[in-house]
Design a protein around this motif. Structure first.
Motif, mmCIF file in Angstrom:
data_model
loop_
_atom_site.group_PDB
_atom_site.id
_atom_site.type_symbol
_atom_site.label_atom_id
_atom_site.label_comp_id
_atom_site.label_asym_id
_atom_site.label_seq_id
_atom_site.Cartn_x
_atom_site.Cartn_y
_atom_site.Cartn_z
ATOM 1 N N THR A 275 4.827 71.174 -14.404
ATOM 2 C CA THR A 275 4.744 71.974 -13.191
ATOM 3 C C THR A 275 3.770 71.324 -12.214
ATOM 4 O OG1 THR A 275 2.905 73.303 -14.023
ATOM 5 C CG2 THR A 275 5.142 74.059 -14.562
ATOM 6 N N THR A 276 3.767 71.828 -10.996
ATOM 7 C CA THR A 276 2.834 71.285 -10.004
ATOM 8 C C THR A 276 1.395 71.509 -10.444
ATOM 9 O OG1 THR A 276 4.426 71.730 -8.234
ATOM 10 C CG2 THR A 276 2.142 71.353 -7.589
ATOM 11 N N VAL B 133 -4.134 58.234 -9.503
ATOM 12 C CA VAL B 133 -3.588 59.299 -8.665
ATOM 13 C C VAL B 133 -2.061 59.264 -8.687
ATOM 14 C CG1 VAL B 133 -3.341 60.095 -6.276
ATOM 15 C CG2 VAL B 133 -5.601 59.488 -7.157
ATOM 16 N N GLU B 134 -1.498 58.078 -8.527
ATOM 17 C CA GLU B 134 -0.042 57.948 -8.476
ATOM 18 C C GLU B 134 0.591 58.293 -9.821
ATOM 19 O OE1 GLU B 134 3.531 57.240 -6.416
ATOM 20 O OE2 GLU B 134 1.468 57.632 -5.790
ATOM 21 N N ALA B 135 -0.036 57.876 -10.914
ATOM 22 C CA ALA B 135 0.502 58.175 -12.241
ATOM 23 C C ALA B 135 0.532 59.680 -12.489
ATOM 24 C CB ALA B 135 -0.330 57.477 -13.314
ATOM 25 N N ALA B 136 -0.532 60.373 -12.076
ATOM 26 C CA ALA B 136 -0.580 61.824 -12.259
ATOM 27 C C ALA B 136 0.460 62.513 -11.384
ATOM 28 C CB ALA B 136 -1.976 62.344 -11.935
ATOM 29 N N ARG B 137 0.643 62.027 -10.163
ATOM 30 C CA ARG B 137 1.622 62.636 -9.249
ATOM 31 C C ARG B 137 3.035 62.527 -9.805
ATOM 32 N NH1 ARG B 137 5.095 61.535 -5.157
ATOM 33 N NH2 ARG B 137 4.854 59.273 -5.384
ATOM 34 N N GLY C 225 4.806 72.502 -4.770
ATOM 35 C CA GLY C 225 4.639 73.796 -5.424
ATOM 36 C C GLY C 225 5.142 74.952 -4.578
ATOM 37 N N ILE C 226 4.968 74.861 -3.266
ATOM 38 C CA ILE C 226 5.455 75.911 -2.363
ATOM 39 C C ILE C 226 6.982 75.916 -2.344
ATOM 40 C CG2 ILE C 226 5.567 76.649 0.051
ATOM 41 C CD1 ILE C 226 2.695 75.612 0.383
ATOM 42 N N GLN D 118 0.289 71.692 -13.479
ATOM 43 C CA GLN D 118 0.008 70.740 -14.553
ATOM 44 C C GLN D 118 -0.235 69.339 -14.006
ATOM 45 O OE1 GLN D 118 3.537 71.406 -16.899
ATOM 46 N NE2 GLN D 118 2.516 72.852 -18.278
ATOM 47 N N LYS D 119 0.505 68.966 -12.975
ATOM 48 C CA LYS D 119 0.312 67.646 -12.371
ATOM 49 C C LYS D 119 -1.072 67.538 -11.724
ATOM 50 C CE LYS D 119 5.187 66.693 -11.334
ATOM 51 N NZ LYS D 119 6.169 66.426 -10.252
ATOM 52 N N ILE D 120 -1.490 68.595 -11.042
ATOM 53 C CA ILE D 120 -2.799 68.567 -10.379
ATOM 54 C C ILE D 120 -3.920 68.566 -11.416
ATOM 55 C CG2 ILE D 120 -4.363 69.853 -8.869
ATOM 56 C CD1 ILE D 120 -1.895 70.751 -7.278
ATOM 57 N N LEU D 121 -3.753 69.335 -12.487
ATOM 58 C CA LEU D 121 -4.755 69.325 -13.557
ATOM 59 C C LEU D 121 -4.803 67.960 -14.236
ATOM 60 C CD1 LEU D 121 -4.170 72.851 -15.139
ATOM 61 C CD2 LEU D 121 -6.079 72.130 -13.694
ATOM 62 N N LYS D 122 -3.638 67.344 -14.403
ATOM 63 C CA LYS D 122 -3.586 65.992 -14.962
ATOM 64 C C LYS D 122 -4.306 65.016 -14.044
ATOM 65 C CE LYS D 122 -1.896 62.480 -17.403
ATOM 66 N NZ LYS D 122 -2.381 62.165 -18.775
ATOM 67 N N LEU D 123 -4.090 65.162 -12.750
ATOM 68 C CA LEU D 123 -4.766 64.320 -11.763
ATOM 69 C C LEU D 123 -6.280 64.466 -11.882
ATOM 70 C CD1 LEU D 123 -4.969 62.614 -9.167
ATOM 71 C CD2 LEU D 123 -4.467 64.679 -7.862
ATOM 72 N N ALA D 124 -6.751 65.697 -11.996
ATOM 73 C CA ALA D 124 -8.192 65.946 -12.111
ATOM 74 C C ALA D 124 -8.762 65.303 -13.373
ATOM 75 C CB ALA D 124 -8.459 67.447 -12.118
#
Length: 230
Positions: free
Chosen positions: A105-106, A96-100, A165-166, A108-114
Motif C-alpha cells: 500500500t502507499t 528513495v527510488e527503491a522504496a517508491r 494514495g488519494i 507501506q511504501k512510505i514507511l519502507k522509505l522512512a
C-alpha cells in the motif's frame, strides 16, 4: 578433432585469460578499498576541522596513503569533497527510488522509505553532519553543491506517493504538497532527534510509530479542529 598441441595451447590461453580477469578483479577491489578509505578520511577530517582548515596532507595521513594517490582518484581536495557529496546523494536517490517502487500500500511504501533512509542515515552520520554544517553554517570556502537536491528528491517522492494514495482511496482528499510536508517534517524531526541526542532509543519501529500518527491524525474521530470552527 584438435591435436594434443592445439588442446594444450587452448588450455594455456584459457588459463591466461582467467588469470588476467582475476588480476583485474583483485586490482579493482584494491582500488575500491583505497578510494573508500579516502572518502571516509575526508568525511572525518571535514567534520572535525571544517572544509577550509582541512589539508590534503591530513586527509592522506588519515587514509594511510600518499598525496599522489588522492590526486589520482579525485584530482584535488575539491574533487574529493564533491565526490563525497555526490555519492551520498546518489545513495539517497537510490534508496528513495527503491522504496517508491516497492510493493504494498502507499502507507507501506512510505514507511519502507522512512526505514531505508534511517538505515542510510545511521550508516553515514559523518556525511549527514557535514551536509548540515555546510548547508546551514557559515561559508567554509567549499565548492558549491546543490544541497537542496536532497530536500527536493524526498519532498517530490512523498508528494507522488500521497497523490497515489488519494487516487486509490487510501488517503482522504487534500493537498498532496501539505500532506507530504507533514510526513517530511515528522521524518526530519526523528532524524534530528537521533542526531542530537544519540541513536539510543531510535530505531525503525519508533519512526513508524511517529509516522503512523501523521497517517491516522491526532484528532479523535468526529472531532473538529480549531480552524474548522472559525
Amino acid at each position: 578433432m584438435p591435436s594434443p598441441r592445439h588442446a594444450k595451447d587452448g588450455l594455456f590461453l584459457a588459463y591466461r585469460s582467467n588469470r588476467t580477469l582475476t588480476e583485474q578483479t583483485v586490482q579493482k577491489q584494491h582500488n575500491d578499498r583505497v578510494r573508500d578509505r579516502l572518502l571516509r578520511a575526508a568525511s572525518e577530517r571535514f567534520n572535525r576541522r571544517g572544509y577550509a582548515a582541512t589539508t590534503v596532507r591530513e586527509i592522506v595521513e588519515t587514509a594511510g596513503v600518499t598525496k599522489p594517490v588522492l590526486y589520482y582518484y579525485f584530482g584535488s581536495k575539491e574533487g574529493l569533497y564533491l565526490a563525497l557529496l555526490e555519492e551520498a546523494h546518489q545513495a539517497f536517490q537510490s534508496r528513495v527510488e527503491a522504496a517508491r517502487k516497492s510493493s504494498g500500500t502507499t502507507r507501506q511504501k512510505i514507511l519502507k522509505l522512512a526505514e531505508e533512509l534511517f538505515q542510510l542515515f545511521q550508516m553515514n552520520l559523518e556525511v549527514v553532519r557535514l551536509v548540515l554544517a555546510v548547508s546551514y553554517g557559515p561559508p567554509q570556502g567549499a565548492p558549491p553543491f546543490p544541497f537542496d537536491a536532497f530536500h527536493q528528491t524526498l519532498q517530490g517522492t512523498l508528494e507522488r506517493l500521497v497523490q497515489e494514495g488519494i487516487r486509490s482511496g487510501e488517503f482522504r482528499s487534500g493537498k498532496p504538497s501539505a500532506m507530504a510536508t507533514a510526513l517530511h517534517g515528522a521524518l526530519g524531526a526523528c532524524m534530528e532527534s537521533a542526531l542530537m541526542h544519540g541513536e539510543a532509543g531510535w530505531n525503525a519501529r519508533r519512526i513508524r510509530e511517529v509516522l503512523n500518527l501523521v497517517f491516522d491524525g491526532i484528532a479523535r474521530s468526529g472531532g473538529h479542529s480549531r480552524e474548522s470552527k472559525a
